[in-house]
Scaffold this active site. Structure first.
Site, PDB file in Angstrom:
ATOM      1  N   HIS A 267       0.838  -1.203   0.000  1.00 22.58           N
ATOM      2  CA  HIS A 267       0.000   0.000   0.000  1.00 22.58           C
ATOM      3  C   HIS A 267       0.874   1.254   0.000  1.00 22.58           C
ATOM      4  CE1 HIS A 267      -3.637   2.353   1.296  1.00 22.58           C
ATOM      5  NE2 HIS A 267      -2.702   3.122   1.835  1.00 22.58           N
ATOM      6  N   GLU A 268       1.805   1.328   0.935  1.00 24.23           N
ATOM      7  CA  GLU A 268       2.653   2.518   1.023  1.00 24.23           C
ATOM      8  C   GLU A 268       3.557   2.658  -0.191  1.00 24.23           C
ATOM      9  OE1 GLU A 268       1.954   4.726   3.121  1.00 24.23           O
ATOM     10  OE2 GLU A 268       0.661   3.504   4.403  1.00 24.23           O
ATOM     11  N   HIS A 271       1.897   4.825  -2.691  1.00 28.92           N
ATOM     12  CA  HIS A 271       2.128   6.243  -2.376  1.00 28.92           C
ATOM     13  C   HIS A 271       3.530   6.669  -2.818  1.00 28.92           C
ATOM     14  CE1 HIS A 271      -1.468   7.231  -0.141  1.00 28.92           C
ATOM     15  NE2 HIS A 271      -1.285   6.286   0.759  1.00 28.92           N
ATOM     16  N   GLU A 297      -4.317   8.497  -2.526  1.00 31.79           N
ATOM     17  CA  GLU A 297      -4.860   7.247  -1.997  1.00 31.79           C
ATOM     18  C   GLU A 297      -5.233   6.284  -3.116  1.00 31.79           C
ATOM     19  OE1 GLU A 297      -4.523   6.394   0.935  1.00 31.79           O
ATOM     20  OE2 GLU A 297      -4.118   8.322   1.891  1.00 31.79           O
TER      21      GLU A 297
END
Length: 500
Positions: A267-268, A271, A297
Protein backbone atom coordinates in the site's frame (compact mmCIF):
# COMPACT_ATOMS: atom_id res chain seq x y z
CA UNK A 1 11.62 45.85 -4.11
CA UNK A 2 9.65 43.48 -6.40
CA UNK A 3 11.63 42.04 -9.28
CA UNK A 4 10.83 43.08 -12.88
CA UNK A 5 9.79 39.52 -13.72
CA UNK A 6 7.21 38.75 -11.02
CA UNK A 7 6.67 35.15 -12.08
CA UNK A 8 10.42 34.37 -11.96
CA UNK A 9 10.58 35.89 -8.48
CA UNK A 10 7.67 33.71 -7.38
CA UNK A 11 9.40 30.59 -8.68
CA UNK A 12 12.51 31.54 -6.71
CA UNK A 13 10.54 32.05 -3.52
CA UNK A 14 8.52 28.86 -3.84
CA UNK A 15 11.69 26.85 -4.52
CA UNK A 16 13.08 28.12 -1.19
CA UNK A 17 9.77 27.37 0.50
CA UNK A 18 9.92 23.83 -0.90
CA UNK A 19 13.32 23.30 0.74
CA UNK A 20 11.91 24.27 4.15
CA UNK A 21 8.91 21.98 3.67
CA UNK A 22 11.10 19.07 2.57
CA UNK A 23 13.24 19.49 5.67
CA UNK A 24 10.08 19.41 7.80
CA UNK A 25 8.98 16.24 6.03
CA UNK A 26 12.15 14.41 7.00
CA UNK A 27 11.92 15.64 10.60
CA UNK A 28 8.31 14.44 10.74
CA UNK A 29 9.31 11.02 9.41
CA UNK A 30 12.11 10.76 11.99
CA UNK A 31 9.70 11.74 14.78
CA UNK A 32 7.50 8.74 13.93
CA UNK A 33 10.27 6.18 13.36
CA UNK A 34 13.61 6.76 15.06
CA UNK A 35 13.41 9.76 17.37
CA UNK A 36 13.79 8.92 21.07
CA UNK A 37 10.70 9.78 23.11
CA UNK A 38 12.64 12.23 25.23
CA UNK A 39 13.30 14.45 22.21
CA UNK A 40 9.62 15.14 21.53
CA UNK A 41 9.56 18.66 22.99
CA UNK A 42 12.68 19.68 21.08
CA UNK A 43 11.30 18.22 17.85
CA UNK A 44 8.01 20.04 18.35
CA UNK A 45 9.99 23.27 18.68
CA UNK A 46 11.95 22.54 15.50
CA UNK A 47 8.83 21.76 13.48
CA UNK A 48 6.94 24.74 14.84
CA UNK A 49 9.82 27.04 13.97
CA UNK A 50 10.05 25.69 10.43
CA UNK A 51 6.28 25.99 10.11
CA UNK A 52 6.41 29.66 11.09
CA UNK A 53 9.30 30.26 8.68
CA UNK A 54 7.35 28.64 5.84
CA UNK A 55 4.24 30.60 6.76
CA UNK A 56 6.20 33.85 6.73
CA UNK A 57 7.66 33.09 3.31
CA UNK A 58 4.32 32.43 1.64
CA UNK A 59 2.39 35.18 3.40
CA UNK A 60 5.02 37.89 2.97
CA UNK A 61 3.49 41.41 2.75
CA UNK A 62 4.43 41.85 -0.92
CA UNK A 63 3.07 38.46 -2.00
CA UNK A 64 -0.41 39.71 -3.07
CA UNK A 65 1.12 42.37 -5.33
CA UNK A 66 3.64 39.89 -6.74
CA UNK A 67 0.91 37.36 -7.51
CA UNK A 68 -1.29 40.05 -9.06
CA UNK A 69 1.46 41.30 -11.34
CA UNK A 70 2.36 37.78 -12.44
CA UNK A 71 -1.29 36.97 -13.14
CA UNK A 72 -1.64 40.13 -15.21
CA UNK A 73 1.16 38.83 -17.44
CA UNK A 74 0.00 35.21 -17.46
CA UNK A 75 -0.87 35.27 -21.17
CA UNK A 76 2.85 35.17 -21.90
CA UNK A 77 3.44 32.02 -19.84
CA UNK A 78 3.36 28.41 -21.06
CA UNK A 79 0.59 26.11 -19.73
CA UNK A 80 2.72 24.57 -16.95
CA UNK A 81 3.68 27.99 -15.62
CA UNK A 82 0.08 29.15 -15.80
CA UNK A 83 -0.91 26.10 -13.76
CA UNK A 84 1.97 26.74 -11.36
CA UNK A 85 0.80 30.32 -10.84
CA UNK A 86 -2.72 29.07 -10.11
CA UNK A 87 -1.34 26.68 -7.47
CA UNK A 88 0.77 29.45 -5.96
CA UNK A 89 -2.37 31.57 -5.55
CA UNK A 90 -4.25 28.64 -3.99
CA UNK A 91 -1.49 28.00 -1.45
CA UNK A 92 -1.25 31.69 -0.64
CA UNK A 93 -5.00 31.90 0.05
CA UNK A 94 -4.76 28.97 2.44
CA UNK A 95 -1.67 30.15 4.27
CA UNK A 96 -2.36 33.88 4.41
CA UNK A 97 -5.70 33.17 6.08
CA UNK A 98 -3.86 32.06 9.22
CA UNK A 99 -1.95 34.27 11.65
CA UNK A 100 1.57 33.10 12.44
CA UNK A 101 0.78 32.42 16.08
CA UNK A 102 -1.98 30.00 15.07
CA UNK A 103 0.37 28.17 12.68
CA UNK A 104 2.91 27.78 15.49
CA UNK A 105 0.33 26.75 18.08
CA UNK A 106 -1.25 24.15 15.80
CA UNK A 107 2.13 22.65 14.90
CA UNK A 108 3.18 22.40 18.55
CA UNK A 109 -0.17 20.97 19.62
CA UNK A 110 -0.25 18.25 16.97
CA UNK A 111 3.36 17.26 17.65
CA UNK A 112 2.59 16.91 21.36
CA UNK A 113 -0.71 15.15 20.74
CA UNK A 114 0.87 12.54 18.49
CA UNK A 115 3.26 11.53 21.27
CA UNK A 116 0.41 11.30 23.79
CA UNK A 117 -1.65 9.31 21.27
CA UNK A 118 1.05 6.63 21.01
CA UNK A 119 0.80 5.85 24.74
CA UNK A 120 -2.97 6.27 24.89
CA UNK A 121 -3.44 3.84 22.03
CA UNK A 122 -1.05 1.37 23.60
CA UNK A 123 -3.03 1.53 26.86
CA UNK A 124 -6.51 1.83 25.29
CA UNK A 125 -6.92 5.01 27.35
CA UNK A 126 -8.94 7.68 25.53
CA UNK A 127 -9.19 9.84 28.66
CA UNK A 128 -5.40 10.25 28.60
CA UNK A 129 -5.64 11.70 25.09
CA UNK A 130 -8.67 13.90 25.68
CA UNK A 131 -6.91 17.10 26.91
CA UNK A 132 -4.34 17.30 24.12
CA UNK A 133 -6.81 16.17 21.44
CA UNK A 134 -9.21 18.83 22.68
CA UNK A 135 -6.51 21.46 22.20
CA UNK A 136 -5.86 20.20 18.66
CA UNK A 137 -9.57 20.29 17.83
CA UNK A 138 -9.88 23.87 19.11
CA UNK A 139 -6.95 25.02 16.98
CA UNK A 140 -8.16 23.11 13.92
CA UNK A 141 -11.55 24.79 14.28
CA UNK A 142 -9.88 28.21 14.44
CA UNK A 143 -7.85 27.44 11.33
CA UNK A 144 -10.89 26.08 9.52
CA UNK A 145 -12.95 29.16 10.33
CA UNK A 146 -10.20 31.47 9.08
CA UNK A 147 -9.77 29.50 5.87
CA UNK A 148 -13.53 29.23 5.34
CA UNK A 149 -13.76 33.02 5.39
CA UNK A 150 -10.92 33.32 2.87
CA UNK A 151 -12.25 30.61 0.55
CA UNK A 152 -15.93 31.43 0.89
CA UNK A 153 -16.78 27.88 1.99
CA UNK A 154 -17.98 26.04 5.07
CA UNK A 155 -15.52 25.21 7.82
CA UNK A 156 -15.42 21.53 6.86
CA UNK A 157 -14.95 22.27 3.16
CA UNK A 158 -12.06 24.59 3.99
CA UNK A 159 -10.30 21.78 5.89
CA UNK A 160 -11.10 19.24 3.18
CA UNK A 161 -9.63 21.62 0.59
CA UNK A 162 -6.25 21.34 2.32
CA UNK A 163 -6.12 17.66 1.35
CA UNK A 164 -8.30 17.55 -1.77
CA UNK A 165 -8.21 20.83 -3.72
CA UNK A 166 -11.72 21.72 -4.80
CA UNK A 167 -13.18 18.89 -2.72
CA UNK A 168 -16.57 19.62 -1.19
CA UNK A 169 -18.74 17.76 1.31
CA UNK A 170 -21.77 18.05 -0.96
CA UNK A 171 -20.00 15.94 -3.61
CA UNK A 172 -18.84 13.43 -1.01
CA UNK A 173 -22.37 13.13 0.34
CA UNK A 174 -23.64 12.13 -3.10
CA UNK A 175 -20.87 9.56 -3.67
CA UNK A 176 -21.24 8.10 -0.18
CA UNK A 177 -25.02 7.86 -0.60
CA UNK A 178 -24.46 5.89 -3.80
CA UNK A 179 -22.07 3.56 -2.00
CA UNK A 180 -24.43 3.07 0.90
CA UNK A 181 -27.22 2.19 -1.54
CA UNK A 182 -25.41 -0.99 -2.64
CA UNK A 183 -22.60 -1.80 -0.18
CA UNK A 184 -24.64 -3.35 2.66
CA UNK A 185 -26.50 -5.63 0.26
CA UNK A 186 -23.33 -6.55 -1.59
CA UNK A 187 -21.56 -7.24 1.70
CA UNK A 188 -24.34 -9.62 2.72
CA UNK A 189 -24.19 -11.47 -0.60
CA UNK A 190 -20.41 -11.78 -0.44
CA UNK A 191 -20.46 -13.15 3.11
CA UNK A 192 -23.22 -15.58 2.18
CA UNK A 193 -21.21 -16.81 -0.79
CA UNK A 194 -18.05 -17.23 1.26
CA UNK A 195 -19.92 -19.17 3.93
CA UNK A 196 -21.09 -21.60 1.26
CA UNK A 197 -17.46 -22.45 0.53
CA UNK A 198 -15.07 -24.45 2.71
CA UNK A 199 -13.14 -21.99 4.90
CA UNK A 200 -9.60 -21.22 3.75
CA UNK A 201 -6.76 -22.83 5.65
CA UNK A 202 -4.81 -20.62 8.05
CA UNK A 203 -1.15 -20.01 7.33
CA UNK A 204 1.00 -21.49 10.05
CA UNK A 205 3.29 -19.05 11.80
CA UNK A 206 5.07 -17.56 13.51
CA UNK A 207 6.62 -15.31 10.87
CA UNK A 208 9.88 -13.71 12.01
CA UNK A 209 10.07 -9.98 11.42
CA UNK A 210 13.37 -10.19 9.54
CA UNK A 211 11.92 -12.64 7.02
CA UNK A 212 8.87 -10.40 6.62
CA UNK A 213 11.07 -7.40 5.98
CA UNK A 214 13.14 -9.23 3.36
CA UNK A 215 10.04 -10.49 1.57
CA UNK A 216 8.51 -7.03 1.51
CA UNK A 217 11.68 -5.45 0.17
CA UNK A 218 12.00 -8.13 -2.53
CA UNK A 219 8.47 -7.59 -3.78
CA UNK A 220 8.48 -3.81 -3.77
CA UNK A 221 11.80 -3.73 -5.62
CA UNK A 222 10.14 -5.77 -8.34
CA UNK A 223 7.19 -3.40 -8.38
CA UNK A 224 9.51 -0.44 -8.90
CA UNK A 225 10.43 1.04 -5.50
CA UNK A 226 13.94 2.53 -5.74
CA UNK A 227 15.93 1.96 -2.55
CA UNK A 228 18.58 4.41 -3.70
CA UNK A 229 15.88 7.06 -3.28
CA UNK A 230 13.88 5.58 -0.42
CA UNK A 231 13.68 3.55 2.79
CA UNK A 232 11.39 1.06 4.51
CA UNK A 233 11.09 1.43 8.29
CA UNK A 234 8.75 0.70 11.20
CA UNK A 235 6.23 3.06 12.80
CA UNK A 236 3.17 2.85 15.05
CA UNK A 237 0.94 3.74 12.09
CA UNK A 238 2.07 2.94 8.50
CA UNK A 239 2.65 6.04 6.39
CA UNK A 240 4.63 7.52 3.52
CA UNK A 241 6.77 10.57 4.14
CA UNK A 242 9.97 12.18 2.99
CA UNK A 243 10.28 13.80 -0.42
CA UNK A 244 10.02 12.86 -4.08
CA UNK A 245 13.77 12.17 -4.16
CA UNK A 246 13.89 10.57 -0.70
CA UNK A 247 10.72 8.54 -0.18
CA UNK A 248 10.22 7.14 3.34
CA UNK A 249 7.65 4.36 3.75
CA UNK A 250 6.83 2.51 6.95
CA UNK A 251 4.91 -0.52 8.15
CA UNK A 252 4.32 -2.40 11.40
CA UNK A 253 4.97 -6.12 11.85
CA UNK A 254 2.97 -8.88 13.50
CA UNK A 255 4.74 -12.23 13.83
CA UNK A 256 1.37 -14.00 13.89
CA UNK A 257 0.17 -12.51 10.58
CA UNK A 258 2.67 -11.48 7.94
CA UNK A 259 -0.05 -10.35 5.50
CA UNK A 260 -0.80 -7.26 7.59
CA UNK A 261 2.69 -5.89 7.19
CA UNK A 262 3.12 -7.09 3.62
CA UNK A 263 -0.09 -5.48 2.40
CA UNK A 264 0.81 -2.35 4.34
CA UNK A 265 4.17 -2.21 2.56
CA UNK A 266 2.54 -2.72 -0.84
CA UNK A 267 0.00 0.00 0.00
CA UNK A 268 2.65 2.52 1.02
CA UNK A 269 4.70 1.61 -2.05
CA UNK A 270 1.83 2.90 -4.17
CA UNK A 271 2.13 6.24 -2.38
CA UNK A 272 5.90 6.18 -2.76
CA UNK A 273 5.79 5.45 -6.49
CA UNK A 274 3.44 8.40 -6.98
CA UNK A 275 5.83 10.73 -5.16
CA UNK A 276 8.82 9.40 -7.08
CA UNK A 277 6.98 9.80 -10.39
CA UNK A 278 5.99 13.45 -9.98
CA UNK A 279 7.24 15.69 -12.83
CA UNK A 280 10.98 16.08 -12.29
CA UNK A 281 11.20 19.51 -13.92
CA UNK A 282 8.68 20.90 -11.42
CA UNK A 283 9.81 19.15 -8.19
CA UNK A 284 10.43 22.41 -6.35
CA UNK A 285 7.24 24.16 -7.44
CA UNK A 286 3.58 23.82 -6.37
CA UNK A 287 2.51 22.44 -9.76
CA UNK A 288 4.96 19.58 -9.24
CA UNK A 289 3.22 18.41 -6.06
CA UNK A 290 0.76 15.53 -5.95
CA UNK A 291 -2.68 16.75 -7.01
CA UNK A 292 -4.40 15.79 -3.78
CA UNK A 293 -5.05 12.96 -1.41
CA UNK A 294 -7.84 11.36 -3.46
CA UNK A 295 -5.34 10.60 -6.23
CA UNK A 296 -2.64 9.81 -3.69
CA UNK A 297 -4.86 7.25 -2.00
CA UNK A 298 -5.87 5.90 -5.40
CA UNK A 299 -2.25 4.99 -6.06
CA UNK A 300 -1.80 3.11 -2.78
CA UNK A 301 -5.12 1.29 -3.04
CA UNK A 302 -4.60 0.50 -6.71
CA UNK A 303 -1.28 -1.15 -5.89
CA UNK A 304 -2.43 -2.98 -2.77
CA UNK A 305 -5.99 -3.92 -3.66
CA UNK A 306 -6.33 -3.90 -7.42
CA UNK A 307 -2.93 -5.27 -8.42
CA UNK A 308 -1.48 -7.16 -5.46
CA UNK A 309 -4.60 -9.01 -4.34
CA UNK A 310 -5.25 -10.22 -7.88
CA UNK A 311 -5.04 -13.91 -8.80
CA UNK A 312 -2.12 -13.08 -11.04
CA UNK A 313 0.03 -11.41 -8.39
CA UNK A 314 -0.71 -14.02 -5.72
CA UNK A 315 0.38 -16.73 -8.16
CA UNK A 316 3.65 -14.83 -8.61
CA UNK A 317 4.18 -14.07 -4.92
CA UNK A 318 3.15 -17.39 -3.34
CA UNK A 319 6.40 -19.27 -4.13
CA UNK A 320 8.37 -16.36 -2.71
CA UNK A 321 6.27 -16.44 0.44
CA UNK A 322 6.90 -20.18 0.86
CA UNK A 323 10.64 -19.65 0.39
CA UNK A 324 10.77 -16.67 2.76
CA UNK A 325 9.24 -18.60 5.65
CA UNK A 326 10.33 -22.13 4.76
CA UNK A 327 6.72 -23.32 4.44
CA UNK A 328 4.82 -25.77 2.27
CA UNK A 329 1.58 -27.71 2.22
CA UNK A 330 -2.05 -27.08 1.20
CA UNK A 331 -2.38 -23.84 3.15
CA UNK A 332 0.40 -22.34 1.03
CA UNK A 333 -1.20 -23.18 -2.30
CA UNK A 334 -1.93 -20.19 -4.55
CA UNK A 335 -5.71 -20.65 -4.43
CA UNK A 336 -5.78 -20.81 -0.64
CA UNK A 337 -3.57 -17.72 -0.23
CA UNK A 338 -5.73 -15.80 -2.65
CA UNK A 339 -8.86 -16.77 -0.74
CA UNK A 340 -7.24 -15.58 2.49
CA UNK A 341 -6.29 -12.27 0.87
CA UNK A 342 -9.80 -11.73 -0.43
CA UNK A 343 -11.78 -12.76 2.65
CA UNK A 344 -14.52 -10.29 3.50
CA UNK A 345 -15.62 -9.82 7.09
CA UNK A 346 -16.43 -6.80 9.28
CA UNK A 347 -13.46 -5.98 11.49
CA UNK A 348 -12.44 -3.30 13.96
CA UNK A 349 -9.29 -1.93 12.29
CA UNK A 350 -9.56 0.28 9.21
CA UNK A 351 -6.09 -0.41 7.82
CA UNK A 352 -6.78 -4.17 7.92
CA UNK A 353 -10.23 -3.88 6.35
CA UNK A 354 -11.17 -5.61 3.11
CA UNK A 355 -12.29 -3.67 0.04
CA UNK A 356 -15.99 -4.18 0.67
CA UNK A 357 -16.11 -2.99 4.27
CA UNK A 358 -13.40 -0.31 4.04
CA UNK A 359 -15.71 2.47 2.80
CA UNK A 360 -17.98 1.87 5.80
CA UNK A 361 -15.04 2.62 8.12
CA UNK A 362 -14.51 5.90 6.26
CA UNK A 363 -18.18 6.85 6.35
CA UNK A 364 -18.06 6.54 10.13
CA UNK A 365 -15.03 8.79 10.49
CA UNK A 366 -16.48 11.31 8.03
CA UNK A 367 -19.73 11.46 10.01
CA UNK A 368 -17.93 11.83 13.34
CA UNK A 369 -15.37 14.45 12.37
CA UNK A 370 -18.06 16.65 10.84
CA UNK A 371 -20.09 16.39 14.05
CA UNK A 372 -17.03 17.11 16.23
CA UNK A 373 -16.01 20.14 14.17
CA UNK A 374 -19.56 21.50 14.16
CA UNK A 375 -19.79 21.09 17.93
CA UNK A 376 -22.71 18.67 17.59
CA UNK A 377 -20.70 15.91 19.28
CA UNK A 378 -18.69 16.71 22.45
CA UNK A 379 -15.20 15.25 22.17
CA UNK A 380 -15.61 13.34 25.43
CA UNK A 381 -18.50 11.40 23.87
CA UNK A 382 -16.44 10.23 20.88
CA UNK A 383 -15.81 6.65 22.14
CA UNK A 384 -19.52 5.98 22.61
CA UNK A 385 -20.46 7.56 19.28
CA UNK A 386 -17.72 5.54 17.57
CA UNK A 387 -18.97 2.27 19.02
CA UNK A 388 -22.56 3.10 18.10
CA UNK A 389 -21.48 3.90 14.55
CA UNK A 390 -19.57 0.63 14.25
CA UNK A 391 -22.65 -1.25 15.37
CA UNK A 392 -24.79 0.62 12.85
CA UNK A 393 -22.48 0.29 9.84
CA UNK A 394 -20.62 -2.98 10.44
CA UNK A 395 -22.62 -4.80 13.10
CA UNK A 396 -19.73 -5.06 15.56
CA UNK A 397 -18.62 -3.11 18.64
CA UNK A 398 -14.94 -2.63 19.59
CA UNK A 399 -14.03 -4.16 22.97
CA UNK A 400 -11.80 -1.17 23.82
CA UNK A 401 -10.76 2.21 22.45
CA UNK A 402 -7.47 0.94 21.02
CA UNK A 403 -9.59 -1.06 18.58
CA UNK A 404 -11.99 1.86 18.34
CA UNK A 405 -11.51 5.61 18.25
CA UNK A 406 -7.80 5.52 19.16
CA UNK A 407 -6.67 3.45 16.20
CA UNK A 408 -5.91 6.29 13.75
CA UNK A 409 -3.23 8.94 13.99
CA UNK A 410 -5.03 11.46 11.78
CA UNK A 411 -7.00 13.51 14.31
CA UNK A 412 -4.14 13.78 16.86
CA UNK A 413 -1.87 14.74 13.95
CA UNK A 414 -4.23 17.49 12.78
CA UNK A 415 -5.58 15.67 9.73
CA UNK A 416 -9.23 16.72 10.01
CA UNK A 417 -10.91 16.45 6.61
CA UNK A 418 -8.49 13.78 5.40
CA UNK A 419 -10.54 10.62 5.91
CA UNK A 420 -12.98 10.92 2.95
CA UNK A 421 -10.05 10.90 0.53
CA UNK A 422 -9.43 7.22 1.32
CA UNK A 423 -12.74 6.19 -0.21
CA UNK A 424 -12.49 8.76 -3.00
CA UNK A 425 -9.14 7.11 -3.68
CA UNK A 426 -10.70 3.64 -3.78
CA UNK A 427 -13.21 4.83 -6.38
CA UNK A 428 -10.44 6.42 -8.45
CA UNK A 429 -8.25 3.31 -8.13
CA UNK A 430 -10.97 1.14 -9.66
CA UNK A 431 -11.41 3.57 -12.56
CA UNK A 432 -7.68 3.86 -13.19
CA UNK A 433 -6.92 0.14 -13.00
CA UNK A 434 -9.77 -0.64 -15.41
CA UNK A 435 -8.47 2.01 -17.81
CA UNK A 436 -4.92 0.66 -17.56
CA UNK A 437 -6.29 -2.78 -18.38
CA UNK A 438 -8.03 -1.43 -21.47
CA UNK A 439 -4.80 0.23 -22.58
CA UNK A 440 -2.80 -2.95 -21.86
CA UNK A 441 -5.01 -6.03 -22.34
CA UNK A 442 -2.17 -8.27 -21.10
CA UNK A 443 -1.72 -6.23 -17.90
CA UNK A 444 -2.62 -9.03 -15.48
CA UNK A 445 -0.47 -11.49 -17.42
CA UNK A 446 2.50 -9.13 -16.95
CA UNK A 447 1.73 -8.74 -13.23
CA UNK A 448 1.60 -12.53 -12.97
CA UNK A 449 5.22 -12.58 -14.13
CA UNK A 450 6.23 -9.87 -11.65
CA UNK A 451 6.42 -7.30 -14.45
CA UNK A 452 4.87 -4.06 -13.27
CA UNK A 453 6.45 -1.95 -16.02
CA UNK A 454 3.27 -1.69 -18.15
CA UNK A 455 1.18 -0.62 -15.15
CA UNK A 456 3.78 1.75 -13.74
CA UNK A 457 4.47 3.25 -17.17
CA UNK A 458 0.77 3.91 -17.70
CA UNK A 459 0.43 5.50 -14.25
CA UNK A 460 3.53 7.64 -14.81
CA UNK A 461 2.04 9.01 -18.04
CA UNK A 462 -1.56 9.42 -16.90
CA UNK A 463 -1.34 10.29 -13.18
CA UNK A 464 2.12 10.71 -11.66
CA UNK A 465 3.60 12.93 -14.36
CA UNK A 466 0.61 15.28 -14.26
CA UNK A 467 1.50 16.60 -10.81
CA UNK A 468 -0.98 19.38 -10.02
CA UNK A 469 -1.30 20.53 -13.63
CA UNK A 470 -5.04 19.81 -13.63
CA UNK A 471 -7.84 19.00 -11.19
CA UNK A 472 -8.54 15.49 -9.92
CA UNK A 473 -11.60 15.18 -12.15
CA UNK A 474 -9.71 16.46 -15.20
CA UNK A 475 -6.89 13.97 -14.65
CA UNK A 476 -9.37 11.12 -14.15
CA UNK A 477 -11.46 12.10 -17.17
CA UNK A 478 -8.40 12.24 -19.44
CA UNK A 479 -7.11 8.92 -18.10
CA UNK A 480 -10.35 6.95 -17.80
CA UNK A 481 -12.99 8.79 -19.81
CA UNK A 482 -15.08 9.83 -16.80
CA UNK A 483 -14.88 11.98 -13.65
CA UNK A 484 -14.86 10.36 -10.23
CA UNK A 485 -17.80 7.99 -9.74
CA UNK A 486 -18.85 4.73 -8.09
CA UNK A 487 -19.61 2.52 -11.14
CA UNK A 488 -16.11 1.11 -11.68
CA UNK A 489 -15.71 0.36 -7.97
CA UNK A 490 -19.02 -1.50 -7.83
CA UNK A 491 -18.13 -3.49 -10.95
CA UNK A 492 -14.74 -4.39 -9.48
CA UNK A 493 -16.22 -5.63 -6.20
CA UNK A 494 -18.87 -7.72 -7.95
CA UNK A 495 -16.30 -9.23 -10.33
CA UNK A 496 -13.82 -10.17 -7.59
CA UNK A 497 -16.11 -11.23 -4.75
CA UNK A 498 -19.27 -12.65 -6.30
CA UNK A 499 -19.51 -15.70 -8.57
CA UNK A 500 -20.40 -15.02 -12.19
Amino acid sequence: MIANDPYAELERRFARLSAVQRASAILNWDRSTMMPDGASDDRADQLATLGVIAHGMISAPDMPELLGRAEARASGLDPWRVANLREMRRLWVHESALPADLVEARTRATAACEMVWREARKNADFKALLPTLGEVLTLVRRAGEAKAAALGTTLYDALLDEFEPGGRAARIDVLFAELKSFLPGLLGRVIEHQRSQPPPLALDGPFPVEQQRKLGEELIRLIGFDFSHGRLDVSAHPFTGGTADDVRITTRYDEADFARALMGVLHETGHGLYEAGLPRDWRRQPVGNARGMALHESQSLLMEMQACRSDAFVAFAAPRMRTAFGKDGPAWAVDNIHRLYTQVAPGFIRVDADEVTYPLHIMLRYRLERALLAGDLPLGELPGAWNEGMRDLLGIVPPDDALGCLQDIHWPDGGWGYFPTYTLGALAAAQLFAAAGRAHPDLLHAIGKGDFAPLLGWLRANVHGKGSFASTDQILTEATGAPLGTAAFKAHLESRYLPA
